[in-house]
Design an enzyme around this catalytic site. Structure first.
Site, mmCIF file in Angstrom:
data_model
loop_
_atom_site.group_PDB
_atom_site.id
_atom_site.type_symbol
_atom_site.label_atom_id
_atom_site.label_comp_id
_atom_site.label_asym_id
_atom_site.label_seq_id
_atom_site.Cartn_x
_atom_site.Cartn_y
_atom_site.Cartn_z
ATOM 1 N N LYS A 65 33.392 0.782 16.763
ATOM 2 C CA LYS A 65 32.130 1.539 17.234
ATOM 3 C C LYS A 65 31.941 0.784 18.580
ATOM 4 C CE LYS A 65 31.059 4.170 13.867
ATOM 5 N NZ LYS A 65 31.903 4.063 12.721
HETATM 6 C C1 LIG Z 1 32.371 4.645 11.579
HETATM 7 C C2 LIG Z 1 33.583 4.006 11.140
HETATM 8 C C3 LIG Z 1 34.638 4.970 10.576
HETATM 9 C C4 LIG Z 1 34.639 6.445 10.499
HETATM 10 O O1 LIG Z 1 34.736 7.054 11.870
HETATM 11 P P1 LIG Z 1 34.351 8.538 12.328
HETATM 12 O O2 LIG Z 1 34.353 8.543 13.648
HETATM 13 O O3 LIG Z 1 32.832 8.690 11.917
HETATM 14 O O4 LIG Z 1 35.296 9.272 11.627
HETATM 15 C C5 LIG Z 1 35.638 4.423 9.899
HETATM 16 N N1 LIG Z 1 35.858 2.783 9.690
HETATM 17 C C6 LIG Z 1 34.753 2.239 10.157
HETATM 18 C C7 LIG Z 1 34.756 0.811 9.887
HETATM 19 C C8 LIG Z 1 33.607 2.705 10.950
HETATM 20 O O5 LIG Z 1 32.464 2.002 11.312
#
Ligand SMILES: *Cc1c(COP(=O)(O)O)cnc(C)c1O
Length: 502
Positions: free
Chosen positions: A116
């Site tokens: 993120k």
């Molecule tokens: C948010 C997240 C995901 C999922 O990603 P999306 O964009 O919501 O599909 C997968 N792994 C981790 C560690 C995340 O923080």
């Protein structure tokens, strides 16, 4: 370049407006009216570029209402060596697993140790510049519903950013101890964190409702504030994610793993469908991709959808060791449906209305055919996830987190089922230390220590893998936040946190 709402394409706004607003007033999501193309020459030219220069080139194709200087300023402020540990914030780590070569795209070298950060370190820069263009002098209130990682990454990205306030809601029993501690110890004068009794979908639904409620918007307006979103429904979140897939392709070519112009496969551990959608958008721009492998955990609503064309959220919800993927309503799928329906806003709205009223919809044969030609869906249950962490470590001395393990497990199943040996990039989405309890448990090396921090130390002893500094430094920090609320009260919590209500 203009952006349309997926549910009413007569709405057309520039990128600054799309980013400042987050979501369209009709409840639809902003999508680019068309995809700018990346020519073969441009892709070739990018091979020699730094990550930041690749980012500037790609982003400037979309933010046409920003100057080159503004874009450069955003990129250079976000992807620093100080924050990401190296000039390439998204390095590839090739590993061999069950005889196949998998290229893990490590997206977790940022300040909060999850992918993120790749978007949330740059979004505040996009947003403050957007507000200068279209905000009318208002402060932005960032409302976040998080399954764990977005919350911390958004808090860190927005902390003490002028003219912004950020409020984060997380499911009280839906995040890891480390994630909770990361959020509750957050510094900054413009931040507020609150747990809710409910799951992520409850939090997300309530945030969307507050967000689109005209009465609340009016109250904020009277106080010279406006809502904005740092969730992956915001266009400013998706755009930076397109960059790393294109950059990874360039790195694959530079490392001799594929030839320029040849196709690759991309596997993504998926929750809200944002990360995999960004990969698909890269493909729409011309990136050579053969298949997208959509990996889910036991909350496998997307696996069923890709295989049957029926999206049905009426099913049991599981709390898993990969909590950031514990999601039954994948918001960004709406954007894929819009593109695959030929930008048909009425059709997209029909699916979303059915999802709201019945919790289910079935896509047209045309969409289903297109999805199945390009996407493959699979899921890993808890045992397969743990076994993958264990086996990958035993085979390669490489420690991966639970979400990445889901992707590795599904990618392995895909290769065995199809025999497709196209070079593959797997999005590795979090540091294993963020989920120490589950990762240590999976390695199966004797007794588990009591505290999460002792688990981190134990994991380090066993594997020698470096503990990211932001996690190591959490030890001993005291929590600033600890409130828990019912989902019905979230609106009141927001107004109180903003100092509007007593
Ligand atoms: C948010 C997240 C995901 C999922 O990603 P999306 O964009 O919501 O599909 C997968 N792994 C981790 C560690 C995340 O923080």
């Amino acid at each position: 370049m203009y952006y349309n709402s997926t549910q009413d394409k007569s709405k057309s706004v520039a990128s600054a407006q799309a980013i400042a607003q987050g979501i369209s007033q009709d409840g639809g999501l902003f999508v680019p009216e068309s995809f700018p193309q990346l020519t073969a020459d441009e892709l070739k030219g990018m091979l020699k570029m730094s990550y930041r220069d690749r980012a500037k080139l790609i982003i400037s194709k979309y933010l046409t209402d920003f100057t080159q200087e503004e874009i450069a300023d955003c990129v250079d402020s976000a992807y620093t060596v100080e924050k990401f540990g190296s000039a390439n914030p998204a390095p590839l780590a090739p590993v061999s697993y069950n005889g196949a070569e998998l290229n893990l795209l490590e997206l977790w070298h940022g300040p909060t140790c999850a992918f993120k950060d790749m978007a949330l370190q740059i979004l505040p820069h996009f947003l403050t510049k957007s507000l200068k263009k279209v905000g009318g002098g208002k402060d932005a209130v960032i409302l976040v519903a998080t399954s764990g990682d977005t919350g911390k990454a958004a808090l860190e990205g927005f902390r003490d950013v002028e003219h912004t306030k950020i409020i984060v809601f997380y499911p009280v029993d839906g995040v890891s101890a480390m994630q909770k501690h990361q959020m509750n110890t957050q510094q900054g004068d413009n931040v507020y964190v609150c747990a809710i009794r409910g799951n992520f979908d409850d939090a997300q639904t309530a945030v969307k409702r507050i967000f689109t409620d005209p009465a609340t918007a009016q109250i904020l307006d009277e106080h010279n504030m406006m809502f904005s979103s740092a969730n992956s429904i915001n266009w400013g979140r998706l755009l930076p994610q397109i960059v790393y897939y294109i950059s990874a392709y360039c790195d694959m070519v530079n490392m001799g793993k594929t030839a320029l112009g040849e196709k690759i496969n991309i596997t993504v551990p998926t929750g809200n469908f944002g990360n995999i959608l960004a990969a698909y958008y890269a493909y729409e721009m011309g990136l050579p991709v053969n298949r997208f492998i959509c990996a889910s955990n036991s909350n496998n609503v997307l696996t069923d959808f890709i295989r049957t064309g029926v999206y049905n959220k009426n099913r049991d919800f599981y709390t898993t060791v990969s909590p950031s993927m514990d999601i039954l309503v994948s918001s960004n799928l709406e954007r894929l449906l819009y593109t695959l329906s030929g930008n048909n806003d009425a059709e997209t709205k029909g699916y979303m209305d059915a999802l709201k009223s019945e919790g289910r919809y079935e896509v047209s044969d045309s969409i289903k055919t297109k999805i199945q030609a390009l996407f493959w869906g699979g899921y890993a249950d808890e045992n397969s996830t743990r076994a993958t962490i264990h086996d990958l470590f035993e085979q390669q001395n490489y420690l991966c987190d639970t979400h990445t393990a889901v992707a590795v497990s599904v990618c392995d199943a895909y290769i065995r089922e199809t025999g497709d040996n196209t070079p593959v990039v797997i999005a590795s989405t979090a540091s294993p230390y963020k989920f120490s309890k589950a990762v240590l448990g999976a390695l199966n090396r004797g007794e588990m220590p009591e505290s999460e921090f002792d688990m981190v130390d134990r994991l380090h002893e066993i594997t020698g893998a470096e503990v990211p500094a932001p996690l190591a430094s959490l030890k001993g920090k005291t929590a600033r936040f600890g409130d828990v609320t019912d989902k019905e009260d979230m609106q009141g919590v927001v107004l109180r946190a903003l100092g509007i209500e007593a």
